[in-house]
Design an enzyme around this catalytic site. Structure first.
Site, mmCIF file in Angstrom:
data_model
loop_
_atom_site.group_PDB
_atom_site.id
_atom_site.type_symbol
_atom_site.label_atom_id
_atom_site.label_comp_id
_atom_site.label_asym_id
_atom_site.label_seq_id
_atom_site.Cartn_x
_atom_site.Cartn_y
_atom_site.Cartn_z
ATOM 1 N N LYS A 83 4.082 -28.811 14.207
ATOM 2 C CA LYS A 83 3.306 -27.831 14.966
ATOM 3 C C LYS A 83 1.984 -28.466 15.394
ATOM 4 O O LYS A 83 1.298 -29.101 14.587
ATOM 5 C CB LYS A 83 3.001 -26.625 14.080
ATOM 6 C CG LYS A 83 3.265 -25.266 14.700
ATOM 7 C CD LYS A 83 2.865 -24.178 13.718
ATOM 8 C CE LYS A 83 3.308 -22.831 14.176
ATOM 9 N NZ LYS A 83 2.861 -21.767 13.246
HETATM 10 O O1 G3P Z 1 2.093 -18.524 12.138
HETATM 11 C C1 G3P Z 1 1.857 -18.287 13.474
HETATM 12 C C2 G3P Z 1 1.482 -16.857 13.772
HETATM 13 O O2 G3P Z 1 2.614 -16.037 13.628
HETATM 14 C C3 G3P Z 1 0.374 -16.327 12.891
HETATM 15 O O3 G3P Z 1 -0.116 -15.192 13.512
HETATM 16 O O4 G3P Z 1 -1.901 -13.502 13.823
HETATM 17 O O5 G3P Z 1 -0.295 -13.269 11.897
HETATM 18 O O6 G3P Z 1 -2.032 -15.086 11.851
HETATM 19 P P1 G3P Z 1 -1.129 -14.220 12.721
#
Ligand code: G3P
Length: 218
Positions: A83
């Site tokens: 990533k």
């Molecule tokens: O891991 C990538 C993404 O899904 C994280 O999003 O906003 O839940 O931190 P968030």
């Protein structure tokens, strides 16, 4: 639609994998930190649970350092997807790593233009963040609609839209209606997809009536 699990908690991944609900896993530095474990160790363990892509994110911000970290991460297991952030250095690293045969997931995508750049850089996945846009009163699902529509115009682009930052089941349903190929979901949201009170009540009623018959199937 492929379901990836957005966590570094091995117990959660194992439980959902046993239910056949894991096509891959995504992690990020915050999720690794939350796990309290060494990154290489937890990524190796996750890669052994699922044959699907397991995203492990570089933490370098400069091109050469990203390459070094990406090559180190991909050596952990054959199903590691490296990533990288959607920055100029990240796109440069994506181009080189994908050219070396590495699956690259370009993350922290917030505009259709960014998604198109990731695809042009050879990304296997691009991760538009829905929830974080919703969090600032911006229509996150509009981003997914625009990215899916743009990618449909260019079938030569092989990048899959990996809908990320999902907060609730409606994000998943709307992403599926738009035709996004992959969604990465927190374990709790996956479990929410299953639940409906009428299912629970209906099952209770069936079993109550069945018990009255005194029968058993076996
Ligand atoms: O891991 C990538 C993404 O899904 C994280 O999003 O906003 O839940 O931190 P968030």
């Amino acid at each position: 639609m492929k379901f990836f699990v957005d966590t570094a908690e091995v117990s959660e991944i194992r439980s959902l994998a046993e239910a056949g609900l894991v096509d891959g896993v995504t992690t990020n530095p915050s999720l690794i930190a939350k796990s309290g474990r060494r990154m290489a160790e937890v990524i190796e363990e996750i890669c052994a649970i699922t044959p699907g892509p397991v995203s492990a994110e570089v933490t370098a911000t400069e091109f050469e350092d990203m390459l070094a970290e990406g090559r180190h991460l991909r050596a952990i297991a054959s199903n590691v997807a490296v990533k990288v952030p959607l920055t100029e250095a990240g796109l440069r690293a994506c181009r080189v790593l994908s050219g070396e045969g590495t699956l690259v997931n370009v993350t922290l995508c917030f505009t259709p233009a960014q998604a198109l750049l990731a695809a042009k850089a050879g990304a296997a996945f691009v991760s538009p963040f829905v929830g974080r846009l919703d969090d600032i009163a911006t229509d996150g699902m509009r981003l997914i609609a625009d990215v899916v529509a743009i990618f449909r115009n260019y079938p030569q682009l092989k990048t899959e839209v990996l809908v990320a930052s999902i907060r609730h089941p409606i994000h998943l349903v709307e992403a599926a209606k738009l035709g996004a190929g992959v969604a990465t979901l927190p374990p709790a949201v996956i479990r929410q997809l299953l639940k409906h009170p009428l299912t629970d009540r209906g099952l209770e009623a069936f079993l109550a009536d069945w018990r009255k018959t005194g029968q058993s199937i076996l």
